[in-house]
Design an enzyme around this catalytic site. Structure first.
Site, short mmCIF file in Angstrom:
data_model
loop_
_atom_site.label_atom_id
_atom_site.label_comp_id
_atom_site.label_asym_id
_atom_site.label_seq_id
_atom_site.Cartn_x
_atom_site.Cartn_y
_atom_site.Cartn_z
N GLU A 108 -0.69 -23.66 13.61
CA GLU A 108 0.52 -23.70 12.77
C GLU A 108 0.65 -22.48 11.85
O GLU A 108 -0.33 -22.05 11.24
CB GLU A 108 0.51 -24.97 11.91
CG GLU A 108 1.74 -25.14 11.04
CD GLU A 108 1.80 -26.49 10.33
OE1 GLU A 108 2.85 -26.77 9.72
OE2 GLU A 108 0.82 -27.25 10.37
N GLU A 129 9.01 -33.63 8.43
CA GLU A 129 7.97 -33.31 7.45
C GLU A 129 8.63 -32.81 6.17
O GLU A 129 8.39 -31.70 5.72
CB GLU A 129 7.00 -32.27 8.03
CG GLU A 129 5.66 -32.24 7.30
CD GLU A 129 4.74 -31.12 7.77
OE1 GLU A 129 3.60 -31.43 8.10
OE2 GLU A 129 5.17 -29.96 7.81
#
Length: 277
Positions: free
Chosen positions: A155, A256
């Site tokens: 990520e 998120e």
């Protein structure tokens, strides 16, 4: 196209956090969702007691929710840490101890994506030494993920909020993805494309999508500024998700984002579009 054409899941480590962990899957289900994701839920231990793992598995199953993404142990997150993969000493040891625990738990609930956060730069440690350690650990993680039929996610975060994290551009994360795949020969390392983080870094998200959709294993969204629900900021999230779809991405989109009242924050998404397709 549009939001109703996507496969959404709710990140239970940032939404419904007013509830105890074991009550969050049912809360997501009550809001209409059938898929969820989690950061590593036990920030103080990489190796929780089996009874805690069993209790989480039961909570997911009782709610009828599918876990579609799980982070490996990542230190104090939320908090000052941004992963343990490249952090020498005790944190790296904890990550290694966690690899099979996380992979086996993922296997037990049918989760097919495991995210390994790279970790912050450490003062006084040569970045090259950290990168070498990270590659060793990520190779171990990729092999464990492959053992349970899962992918390993790498990520990109954003520099304003994570100034010590070295992967703050799409190319920097893709470089690690390629290194891990070259080292393992498995091809199961993938890019976690987080539209919020990329936007905070000032990247052109449409260009990132065009360049890397084929190497993307998971997507996460929040609006910017503020990291709130879609529609609370200025990002063309619906358009960007359409671009991903057109580029061939048909995986999960993790919600998120931050919301004071999670249940009330889903108005942008019609109820009939919330259950996993």
């Amino acid at each position: 196209m549009g939001y109703t054409d996507q496969r959404f899941d709710v990140n239970l480590s940032i939404l419904f956090t007013e509830l105890p962990l074991l009550e969050r899957p049912a809360a997501a289900a009550a809001a209409g969702f059938t898929a969820v994701e989690l950061w590593w839920p036990w920030i103080d231990t990489a190796t929780p007691d089996q009874s805690e793992l069993d209790a989480l598995k039961k909570a997911l199953e009782d709610a009828g929710t599918q876990l579609v993404g799980l982070n490996f142990y990542a230190g104090q997150l939320p908090g000052p840490d941004r992963g343990a993969v490249s952090v020498p000493g005790e944190e790296s040891d904890r990550f290694r101890a966690n690899i099979d625990v996380a992979a086996d738990f993922a296997a037990s609930v049918g989760c097919k994506a495991l995210n390994a956060l790279y970790g912050n730069r450490v003062e006084g440690v040569d970045p090259a030494v950290q990168d070498e350690l990270a590659l060793e650990n990520l190779v171990l993680a990729a092999r464990a993920a492959d053992r349970v039929g899962a992918i390993l996610l790498i990520e990109t975060l954003n520099k304003p909020e994570s100034p010590l994290y070295p992967l703050v551009s799409a190319p920097s994360a893709i470089e690690i993805v390629d290194k891990v795949n070259a080292a393992t020969g498995l091809g199961n390392a993938k890019f976690l494309l987080d539209i919020y983080h990329l936007s905070m870094n000032g990247e052109n998200v449409s260009e990132v999508i065009a360049a890397y959709a084929d190497r993307t294993g998971h997507v996460q969204i929040a609006d910017m500024p503020g990291r709130g629900a879609p529609g609370t900021g200025e990002l063309p999230l619906e358009q960007l998700l359409d671009e991903l779809k057109k580029a061939g991405y048909d995986g999960w989109v993790g919600l998120e984002y931050k919301a004071a009242d999670a249940a009330a924050s889903f108005g942008w998404l019609p109820e009939e579009a919330r259950a996993a397709k």
